[in-house]
Design a protein around this motif. Sequence first.
Motif, PDB file in Angstrom:
ATOM      1  N   UNK A 105       0.933  -1.269  -0.058  1.00  0.00           N
ATOM      2  CA  UNK A 105       0.097  -0.052  -0.006  1.00  0.00           C
ATOM      3  C   UNK A 105       0.692   1.244   0.006  1.00  0.00           C
ATOM      4  N   UNK A 106       2.250   1.285   0.316  1.00  0.00           N
ATOM      5  CA  UNK A 106       3.101   2.396   0.324  1.00  0.00           C
ATOM      6  C   UNK A 106       3.570   2.536  -1.113  1.00  0.00           C
ATOM      7  N   UNK A 107       2.721   2.888  -2.111  1.00  0.00           N
ATOM      8  CA  UNK A 107       3.202   3.000  -3.486  1.00  0.00           C
ATOM      9  C   UNK A 107       4.000   4.009  -3.677  1.00  0.00           C
ATOM     10  N   UNK A 108       3.851   5.298  -3.176  1.00  0.00           N
ATOM     11  CA  UNK A 108       4.710   6.399  -3.549  1.00  0.00           C
ATOM     12  C   UNK A 108       5.987   6.280  -2.735  1.00  0.00           C
ATOM     13  N   UNK A 109       6.079   5.596  -1.729  1.00  0.00           N
ATOM     14  CA  UNK A 109       7.334   5.169  -1.083  1.00  0.00           C
ATOM     15  C   UNK A 109       8.280   4.275  -1.872  1.00  0.00           C
ATOM     16  N   UNK A 110       7.431   3.132  -2.516  1.00  0.00           N
ATOM     17  CA  UNK A 110       8.212   2.292  -3.323  1.00  0.00           C
ATOM     18  C   UNK A 110       8.593   2.977  -4.555  1.00  0.00           C
ATOM     19  N   UNK A 111       7.786   4.007  -5.259  1.00  0.00           N
ATOM     20  CA  UNK A 111       8.140   4.723  -6.311  1.00  0.00           C
ATOM     21  C   UNK A 111       9.450   5.462  -5.993  1.00  0.00           C
ATOM     22  N   UNK A 148      14.062   7.057 -20.295  1.00  0.00           N
ATOM     23  CA  UNK A 148      13.753   7.789 -19.391  1.00  0.00           C
ATOM     24  C   UNK A 148      13.903   9.301 -19.605  1.00  0.00           C
ATOM     25  N   UNK A 149      12.677   9.922 -19.928  1.00  0.00           N
ATOM     26  CA  UNK A 149      12.787  11.320 -20.222  1.00  0.00           C
ATOM     27  C   UNK A 149      13.613  12.237 -19.170  1.00  0.00           C
ATOM     28  N   UNK A 150      14.082  13.167 -19.567  1.00  0.00           N
ATOM     29  CA  UNK A 150      14.847  14.054 -18.623  1.00  0.00           C
ATOM     30  C   UNK A 150      15.728  12.912 -17.676  1.00  0.00           C
ATOM     31  N   UNK A 151      16.644  12.232 -17.834  1.00  0.00           N
ATOM     32  CA  UNK A 151      16.995  11.225 -17.357  1.00  0.00           C
ATOM     33  C   UNK A 151      17.774  11.552 -15.845  1.00  0.00           C
ATOM     34  N   UNK A 152      18.310  12.882 -15.729  1.00  0.00           N
ATOM     35  CA  UNK A 152      19.056  12.940 -14.443  1.00  0.00           C
ATOM     36  C   UNK A 152      17.885  13.719 -13.483  1.00  0.00           C
ATOM     37  N   UNK A 153      16.739  13.733 -13.738  1.00  0.00           N
ATOM     38  CA  UNK A 153      15.639  14.280 -12.838  1.00  0.00           C
ATOM     39  C   UNK A 153      15.160  13.097 -12.004  1.00  0.00           C
ATOM     40  N   UNK A 154      14.804  13.656 -10.473  1.00  0.00           N
ATOM     41  CA  UNK A 154      14.266  12.745 -10.005  1.00  0.00           C
ATOM     42  C   UNK A 154      12.808  12.691  -9.810  1.00  0.00           C
ATOM     43  N   UNK A 155      12.353  11.806 -10.420  1.00  0.00           N
ATOM     44  CA  UNK A 155      10.607  11.788 -10.797  1.00  0.00           C
ATOM     45  C   UNK A 155      10.077  10.378 -10.507  1.00  0.00           C
ATOM     46  N   UNK A 156       9.795  10.009  -8.976  1.00  0.00           N
ATOM     47  CA  UNK A 156       9.178   8.882  -8.801  1.00  0.00           C
ATOM     48  C   UNK A 156       7.861   8.698  -9.611  1.00  0.00           C
ATOM     49  N   UNK A 157       7.395   9.549 -10.054  1.00  0.00           N
ATOM     50  CA  UNK A 157       6.050   9.239 -10.729  1.00  0.00           C
ATOM     51  C   UNK A 157       6.253   8.570 -11.988  1.00  0.00           C
ATOM     52  N   UNK A 158       7.572   8.172 -12.618  1.00  0.00           N
ATOM     53  CA  UNK A 158       7.769   7.403 -13.526  1.00  0.00           C
ATOM     54  C   UNK A 158       7.243   5.998 -13.233  1.00  0.00           C
ATOM     55  N   UNK A 159       7.240   5.495 -11.859  1.00  0.00           N
ATOM     56  CA  UNK A 159       7.011   4.125 -11.538  1.00  0.00           C
ATOM     57  C   UNK A 159       5.639   3.803 -11.228  1.00  0.00           C
ATOM     58  N   UNK A 160       4.763   4.783 -11.446  1.00  0.00           N
ATOM     59  CA  UNK A 160       3.089   4.846 -11.188  1.00  0.00           C
ATOM     60  C   UNK A 160       2.903   3.675 -12.164  1.00  0.00           C
ATOM     61  N   UNK A 161       2.225   2.470 -11.540  1.00  0.00           N
ATOM     62  CA  UNK A 161       1.875   1.443 -12.271  1.00  0.00           C
ATOM     63  C   UNK A 161       0.525   1.894 -13.386  1.00  0.00           C
ATOM     64  N   UNK A 162      -0.186   2.980 -12.845  1.00  0.00           N
ATOM     65  CA  UNK A 162      -1.228   3.368 -13.635  1.00  0.00           C
ATOM     66  C   UNK A 162      -0.839   4.155 -14.837  1.00  0.00           C
TER      67      UNK A 162
END
Length: 452
Positions: free
Chosen positions: A302-308, A359-373
């Motif tokens: 359930x900690x999906x954002x933490x996992x991302x 990975x667009x803008x590959x040096x940027x920290x973007x956890x939303x890349x890993x959103x399963x939806x």
Amino acid sequence: MPVAGPRRLPLLGNLPAFGRDPLAFLERLRDEFGDVVTWSLGPMKIMSLTHPEHIAELLGSNEGHFENLDAGWAFKQLVGNSIMRSQGAGWRRKRSLVQPSVRPSQVRRYATTMVDCAVALADRWQEGTQIDVLREMDQLSQRIVVRNLFGNDVGDRAHALRDAMSVAGREIGAELRGIGLFLPPWVRTPARRRLLNAVATVDTEIGQLIHARQASGEAGDSGEDLLGRLLAARDEEGRPLTAAEVRDEAVTLWAAGHETTATALTWTWYLLSASPHARRKLAAELDRVLDGRRPAYADYEHLTWTQQIVKEALRLYPPAWIIPPRVAREGATLGASRIPAGTTLWCSPWATHRDARWFSNPTAFRPERWDTHAQRSAPPHAWFPFGGGHRACLGARFALVEATLVIATLAQRFHVDIAPGKVVPTVGLQLHPSTTLRATLRARPPARLTEE
């Protein structure tokens, strides 16, 4: 298979350029020469692969075409003939004996210890205190792996093991990027003497723990910790691991579960500190999912954002910046092309994870890349911090659960504020920050339950 590559020096090949900055060198190979590049470290002929399709093919190949490279004298001294270095039937036997110890059903048991240790650390932290982030995460991950591996904190023995393993890791990393990789085994440089002294300490301390467990008769049925499970394991013919084999696997589990996790957690805090948006979403998720209570294994899914957050940190700063290389055997192919026998093939998560094609803008920290939806654009093996194929890291689930639960436990109560500024990674056995990361602890205010 004619492949382009950088110009090489006589005898040394590309060792000087690689040794100065391995990460920049690997990125240069990718950007200037393409997905398949030939170069050399001294006499070692290397082919670097950065395309996910090539990486998937190599990591999924069978032993008839490729074998693991014997990655240096120093590495062998530490891990012995563990599963990481074994081949063929010996590797299959050891994998069958070790794998049950780190299955998801067992990780559930270990998760309680992970959270217990993180809660104990949070209880010691105080508002406004300055900490050395890597040191704190190193001590925490060590405490977790020691308790899960040996069943308790083993007192002063843990400190001796930690110091010895730290020396060993430093010397192995130095060998992998220098001329020491090609020195014959009988040469005893000061670095090798330091390594041997550290390994002797590891052998003594872990040997005593194994002997004490065997003498107590607790090796079999009770075996709730990893050491007990290793001692209780039996192969298809009813044979146990020998004491030397238990030592080698215990050291490998220690190394994989300690320094790797500490490094990953350190980079995660570094990235979170520089991303207020990601930190706000983390706080909101922790309040919503946990509602003030400590996390448990059941919360992991359930900690999906933490996992991302953890996955994105592993993308940007993979502790294992290079996957154990493979050596081509006679008749080996990649795609439709034949690979010359004896060629060493490298895959670097650092180079592939930071490729703008995946990975667009590959040096940027973007956890939303890993959103399963979200729409996935990155192909399989564009992200491979734990390797892949049949030799993928057995402890991957353990590591992901540990990092997620530790971040959740500590972030419930504190912000870890690292002074702004770019930190350059340095290459050793792991990908460490080149400078000490000092942070100020700030008690976390209650989060708003709306995510921005």
